[in-house]
Design a protein around this motif. Sequence first.
Motif, PDB file in Angstrom:
ATOM      1  N   MET A 117      77.619  25.881 -30.719  1.00  0.00           N
ATOM      2  CA  MET A 117      76.521  26.810 -30.610  1.00  0.00           C
ATOM      3  C   MET A 117      77.034  28.201 -30.963  1.00  0.00           C
ATOM      4  O   MET A 117      78.120  28.593 -30.576  1.00  0.00           O
ATOM      5  CB  MET A 117      75.965  26.801 -29.182  1.00  0.00           C
ATOM      6  CG  MET A 117      74.905  27.850 -29.011  1.00  0.00           C
ATOM      7  SD  MET A 117      74.068  28.074 -27.410  1.00  0.00           S
ATOM      8  CE  MET A 117      74.276  26.620 -26.518  1.00  0.00           C
ATOM      9  N   ARG A 130      68.057  31.966 -32.295  1.00  0.00           N
ATOM     10  CA  ARG A 130      68.293  31.751 -30.867  1.00  0.00           C
ATOM     11  C   ARG A 130      67.527  30.530 -30.381  1.00  0.00           C
ATOM     12  O   ARG A 130      68.014  29.794 -29.520  1.00  0.00           O
ATOM     13  CB  ARG A 130      67.923  32.982 -30.041  1.00  0.00           C
ATOM     14  CG  ARG A 130      68.752  34.244 -30.351  1.00  0.00           C
ATOM     15  CD  ARG A 130      70.245  34.049 -30.499  1.00  0.00           C
ATOM     16  NE  ARG A 130      70.879  33.445 -29.338  1.00  0.00           N
ATOM     17  CZ  ARG A 130      72.023  32.779 -29.364  1.00  0.00           C
ATOM     18  NH1 ARG A 130      72.697  32.634 -30.475  1.00  0.00           N
ATOM     19  NH2 ARG A 130      72.520  32.261 -28.274  1.00  0.00           N
ATOM     20  N   LEU A 131      66.348  30.297 -30.916  1.00  0.00           N
ATOM     21  CA  LEU A 131      65.588  29.103 -30.559  1.00  0.00           C
ATOM     22  C   LEU A 131      66.342  27.846 -30.994  1.00  0.00           C
ATOM     23  O   LEU A 131      66.535  26.918 -30.215  1.00  0.00           O
ATOM     24  CB  LEU A 131      64.198  29.144 -31.202  1.00  0.00           C
ATOM     25  CG  LEU A 131      63.344  27.894 -31.023  1.00  0.00           C
ATOM     26  CD1 LEU A 131      62.974  27.716 -29.555  1.00  0.00           C
ATOM     27  CD2 LEU A 131      62.097  27.976 -31.871  1.00  0.00           C
ATOM     28  N   TRP A 132      66.800  27.823 -32.234  1.00  0.00           N
ATOM     29  CA  TRP A 132      67.529  26.662 -32.743  1.00  0.00           C
ATOM     30  C   TRP A 132      68.868  26.475 -32.036  1.00  0.00           C
ATOM     31  O   TRP A 132      69.380  25.354 -31.959  1.00  0.00           O
ATOM     32  CB  TRP A 132      67.721  26.744 -34.251  1.00  0.00           C
ATOM     33  CG  TRP A 132      66.559  26.143 -34.963  1.00  0.00           C
ATOM     34  CD1 TRP A 132      65.522  26.801 -35.544  1.00  0.00           C
ATOM     35  CD2 TRP A 132      66.295  24.746 -35.138  1.00  0.00           C
ATOM     36  NE1 TRP A 132      64.629  25.896 -36.074  1.00  0.00           N
ATOM     37  CE2 TRP A 132      65.085  24.627 -35.834  1.00  0.00           C
ATOM     38  CE3 TRP A 132      66.958  23.590 -34.772  1.00  0.00           C
ATOM     39  CZ2 TRP A 132      64.521  23.411 -36.181  1.00  0.00           C
ATOM     40  CZ3 TRP A 132      66.405  22.367 -35.113  1.00  0.00           C
ATOM     41  CH2 TRP A 132      65.197  22.288 -35.803  1.00  0.00           C
ATOM     42  N   ALA A 133      69.456  27.540 -31.521  1.00  0.00           N
ATOM     43  CA  ALA A 133      70.719  27.413 -30.785  1.00  0.00           C
ATOM     44  C   ALA A 133      70.531  26.599 -29.510  1.00  0.00           C
ATOM     45  O   ALA A 133      71.477  26.008 -28.997  1.00  0.00           O
ATOM     46  CB  ALA A 133      71.271  28.792 -30.453  1.00  0.00           C
ATOM     47  N   ARG A 134      69.309  26.526 -29.010  1.00  0.00           N
ATOM     48  CA  ARG A 134      69.027  25.784 -27.780  1.00  0.00           C
ATOM     49  C   ARG A 134      68.627  24.327 -28.040  1.00  0.00           C
ATOM     50  O   ARG A 134      68.472  23.558 -27.107  1.00  0.00           O
ATOM     51  CB  ARG A 134      67.902  26.464 -27.026  1.00  0.00           C
ATOM     52  CG  ARG A 134      68.271  27.838 -26.546  1.00  0.00           C
ATOM     53  CD  ARG A 134      67.107  28.541 -25.921  1.00  0.00           C
ATOM     54  NE  ARG A 134      67.484  29.898 -25.611  1.00  0.00           N
ATOM     55  CZ  ARG A 134      67.052  30.555 -24.568  1.00  0.00           C
ATOM     56  NH1 ARG A 134      66.212  30.001 -23.737  1.00  0.00           N
ATOM     57  NH2 ARG A 134      67.446  31.788 -24.370  1.00  0.00           N
TER      58      ARG A 134
END
Length: 68
Positions: free
Chosen positions: A1, A56-60
């Motif tokens: 991540m 940041r959304l895709w990191a989750r």
Amino acid sequence: MDTPKRTWVKAVCWQLLGLVTMSIVGYGFTGSMRVGGVMALANAAVGLMTYIGYERLWARIGWGRKGA
């Protein structure tokens, strides 16, 4: 991540590239470097914030990742 810092560095580098590209496109359409530059700055500001949120959304999201 990716860390938030890495996300910001990637986003800023991407936006700088986009700023130059959009300035050229804006100049091509308007014939004015000033108007093209303003268009590019507006696009970069919106694009930067959108990209940060997107990254940041895709990191989750773990889908599609392989274990390290």
